[in-house]
Motif scaffolding. Structure first.
Motif, PDB file in Angstrom:
ATOM      1  N   GLN A 122       0.831  -1.205   0.000  1.00 41.30           N
ATOM      2  CA  GLN A 122       0.000   0.000   0.000  1.00 41.30           C
ATOM      3  C   GLN A 122       0.869   1.260   0.000  1.00 41.30           C
ATOM      4  O   GLN A 122       0.584   2.233  -0.718  1.00 41.30           O
ATOM      5  CB  GLN A 122      -0.924  -0.002   1.216  1.00 41.30           C
ATOM      6  N   VAL A 123       1.908   1.244   0.814  1.00 40.46           N
ATOM      7  CA  VAL A 123       2.797   2.412   0.895  1.00 40.46           C
ATOM      8  C   VAL A 123       3.466   2.673  -0.452  1.00 40.46           C
ATOM      9  O   VAL A 123       3.602   3.832  -0.882  1.00 40.46           O
ATOM     10  CB  VAL A 123       3.865   2.169   1.991  1.00 40.46           C
ATOM     11  N   GLU A 124       3.871   1.627  -1.109  1.00 40.83           N
ATOM     12  CA  GLU A 124       4.562   1.767  -2.390  1.00 40.83           C
ATOM     13  C   GLU A 124       3.679   2.478  -3.414  1.00 40.83           C
ATOM     14  O   GLU A 124       4.132   3.353  -4.154  1.00 40.83           O
ATOM     15  CB  GLU A 124       4.967   0.391  -2.900  1.00 40.83           C
ATOM     16  N   LYS A 125       2.405   2.127  -3.462  1.00 45.98           N
ATOM     17  CA  LYS A 125       1.476   2.750  -4.405  1.00 45.98           C
ATOM     18  C   LYS A 125       1.234   4.224  -4.065  1.00 45.98           C
ATOM     19  O   LYS A 125       1.227   5.109  -4.932  1.00 45.98           O
ATOM     20  CB  LYS A 125       0.153   1.992  -4.404  1.00 45.98           C
ATOM     21  N   GLN A 126       1.056   4.510  -2.766  1.00 44.78           N
ATOM     22  CA  GLN A 126       0.833   5.892  -2.345  1.00 44.78           C
ATOM     23  C   GLN A 126       2.065   6.756  -2.611  1.00 44.78           C
ATOM     24  O   GLN A 126       1.948   7.925  -3.013  1.00 44.78           O
ATOM     25  CB  GLN A 126       0.481   5.940  -0.854  1.00 44.78           C
ATOM     26  N   ALA A 127       3.233   6.190  -2.356  1.00 40.95           N
ATOM     27  CA  ALA A 127       4.460   6.956  -2.580  1.00 40.95           C
ATOM     28  C   ALA A 127       4.582   7.358  -4.040  1.00 40.95           C
ATOM     29  O   ALA A 127       5.008   8.480  -4.356  1.00 40.95           O
ATOM     30  CB  ALA A 127       5.671   6.137  -2.146  1.00 40.95           C
ATOM     31  N   ALA A 128       4.188   6.484  -4.937  1.00 44.54           N
ATOM     32  CA  ALA A 128       4.279   6.799  -6.370  1.00 44.54           C
ATOM     33  C   ALA A 128       3.198   7.781  -6.791  1.00 44.54           C
ATOM     34  O   ALA A 128       3.460   8.731  -7.541  1.00 44.54           O
ATOM     35  CB  ALA A 128       4.171   5.513  -7.183  1.00 44.54           C
ATOM     36  N   ASP A 129       1.983   7.579  -6.286  1.00 43.20           N
ATOM     37  CA  ASP A 129       0.870   8.440  -6.702  1.00 43.20           C
ATOM     38  C   ASP A 129       0.952   9.836  -6.097  1.00 43.20           C
ATOM     39  O   ASP A 129       0.672  10.841  -6.772  1.00 43.20           O
ATOM     40  CB  ASP A 129      -0.462   7.799  -6.316  1.00 43.20           C
TER      41      ASP A 129
END
Length: 214
Positions: A142-149
């Motif tokens: 989840q963190v990985e997706k938020q960091a990119a978005d």
């Protein structure tokens, strides 16, 4: 005395009873010489008294053995108390090592940038294990997706890491850290966190196996 073919027997005043040799033991009338030996052999009165030194020596030996065993057990209990078995109180070099390695690991796995999440994930695979790695993998997706978005950057600094318990192959630490969140175009925010960390020694290096937020 012989005279003219006759023999004179002189008795005079000498009594036959007086002819007994003075060296012959007479004893008392009715006494048996063997009575003295019999009395000596059967007289066991003093013998219990002579046994007392042996009895006392045996009792003393038992007491000394029991006392020695008690002192040994007490010594083992003293050596095996939690305070003396905790190397965090006695081995400063090992304590410094585990605190340094855990501090370095937490700084890596809890810091990432929008372009650097892959490196963070790779570090976690090396520095975490067991329950800690499972929890981290579940959340980091989840963190990985938020960091990119959202163009998020997280920087974590360990303020203090205290080793509360240390054995030859495990360590428990209380860690205080500061985290700075930065989102592109917005003011950075800062937060403090406190973690309980368990680490295991594997192939000469400390690996974090459990992390609990406090």
């Amino acid at each position: 005395m012989k005279s003219g073919g006759t023999t004179d027997v002189v008795t005079g005043d000498t009594d036959i009873e007086d002819a007994v040799e003075p060296d012959e033991p007479t004893g008392a009338a009715g006494d048996d010489p063997d009575d003295t030996d019999t009395d000596t052999d059967t007289d066991t009165g003093p013998r219990p008294a002579r046994r007392w030194p042996r009895v006392l020596a045996g009792v003393l030996a038992v007491v000394l053995i029991a006392a020695g065993a008690a002192m040994y057990v007490a010594g083992r209990q003293l050596r095996d108390t939690p305070a003396t078995s905790n190397r965090a109180l006695t081995d400063s070099a090992a304590t410094t090592q585990v605190a340094g390695e855990v501090t370095n690991a937490l700084g890596k796995v809890f810091s990432y940038s929008p372009e650097g999440t892959a490196a963070t994930k790779a570090s976690a695979q090396k520095l975490l294990a067991g329950k800690a790695l499972q929890q981290y993998a579940a959340l980091f997706g989840q963190v990985e997706k938020q960091a990119a978005d959202q163009k998020l950057t997280l920087t974590t600094h360990v303020v203090r890491a205290g080793v509360t318990r240390l054995t030859p192959d495990s360590a428990h630490l209380l860690v205080f850290l500061d985290q700075v969140y930065e989102r592109e175009g917005k003011t950075a925010s800062k937060a403090a966190a406190q973690l309980s960390v368990t680490a295991r020694l594997r192939e000469g290096h400390w690996t974090i196996v459990e992390i609990t937020s406090r």
